[in-house]
Design a protein around this motif. Sequence first.
Motif, PDB file in Angstrom:
ATOM      1  N   UNK A 378      83.567  75.842   9.844  1.00 31.05           N
ATOM      2  CA  UNK A 378      82.458  75.259  10.615  1.00 31.05           C
ATOM      3  C   UNK A 378      81.654  74.238   9.791  1.00 31.05           C
ATOM      4  N   UNK A 379      80.687  73.602  10.444  1.00 34.00           N
ATOM      5  CA  UNK A 379      79.842  72.588   9.814  1.00 34.00           C
ATOM      6  C   UNK A 379      80.699  71.512   9.150  1.00 34.00           C
ATOM      7  N   UNK A 380      81.663  71.009   9.903  1.00 33.26           N
ATOM      8  CA  UNK A 380      82.556  69.987   9.366  1.00 33.26           C
ATOM      9  C   UNK A 380      83.106  69.139  10.511  1.00 33.26           C
ATOM     10  N   UNK A 381      83.694  68.001  10.135  1.00 36.25           N
ATOM     11  CA  UNK A 381      84.285  67.070  11.100  1.00 36.25           C
ATOM     12  C   UNK A 381      85.777  67.018  10.846  1.00 36.25           C
ATOM     13  N   UNK A 382      86.574  67.148  11.903  1.00 32.97           N
ATOM     14  CA  UNK A 382      88.022  67.066  11.795  1.00 32.97           C
ATOM     15  C   UNK A 382      88.534  66.016  12.778  1.00 32.97           C
TER      16      UNK A 382
END
Length: 409
Positions: A378-382
């Motif tokens: 979580x707390x991420x960009x993919x």
Amino acid sequence: MHTELNTYSLALALVLVTLGMTLVLIMAAWHSGSEKGLRHWALGNLALTMGLVLNISQGLLHHSLSQILAAGLMALGLGVIWLGVRAFKGASQPQAGPLMAALLIMSLLAWFHYVDDNPAARQASVGACLGVLALLSARELLVPARAPLRRAYWFTGGIMLLSGVGLLLRAALSAGDTQMVGADNQGLQHATLLGVMVAQIGMAGGFILMTHYRTMMALQRLSEHDALTGTLNRRSMLEQARAVLEITCQRGLPATLLMVDADHFKRINDEFGHQTGDAVLCHLVSRIRHHMRSDDLLGRFGGEEFVLLLPGLDASTALDVAERIRQAVHSHTDIISDQAITLSVSVGVAGTCTHGHDFDALIAAADSALYRAKAMGRNRVEVSTESGDELRDNLALRLLSQFRHNLDV
């Protein structure tokens, strides 16, 4: 057959028309709820009706007193109508304005009756005052506005403009030629009464049209937007996104879709309550909007999932936008509904360069990328990968994401 217009009959017809329009506006105002302006217009038309009745029934009072009170009531009525226009637009309403106009015209008529008996000056004063008040309403309405409200604005404003110009022209003729005053010129009086009658019908119809279009636009907005966050709802987002994607495809431009999901939102609801959860969603939307352009689309796709379509941006450029959104949300602890809450988001990115200009394909790809972001902590960009890779990895990512979610709960 010889037919002759009668001034008294025309004046009586004008009173009846004004009274009818007033009743229509009163009924509309009665059922308008919180709609601003209609009550002002109903009261303004009521004052106009009273002034007109007093003007043609001068035997009830002394002749000069009837004229003075009639002119004051008509000025007050047009002034209140001007207040209604400003209230409808959400502008301030200087309540003293109509009262000052009524007192001014009554003072002028009293002077030209009792101090300097001048019929020409009396008619010129009345025409000038009423004309200026009509032009004030026209000035408020003849402005740019959103369709279809613009048509109602310009229709009503055009009538007010013609009325104001006609009244000022009559004032100028009265001041410049004393023979134009009184019963000696029946043609001018008849033209004035007929013009006022047509204007009265047009103004009342215009006010009702303005209210109708405002209500129609509000209902359309409610049908297209999420009631809580003000973003596009799922159906409207689907329709508008497909239209935008079709345009970008025709122009050979890229577009990128971001799927943004609030992390641990169930935990926020359970710990702080659903009202705080709603406030968190509104706070999240405000942070996202800070990084949007005017032609970007933002819609609520699920409970805490939002979709952001960025036309004209490829995936690599949109990745920077997604990262700025993530950092803006997670940069510090926010006080939301008197609660200190640290919020984070996971973002999935899918571009048309990989998945084409099909909205369903972009949603599916961004959803898979979002699941990868969830599964990886979580707390991420993919960013979405090739379609074949995503189909192969999708089940494993969903299982890993669900496992992490169960551990968090």
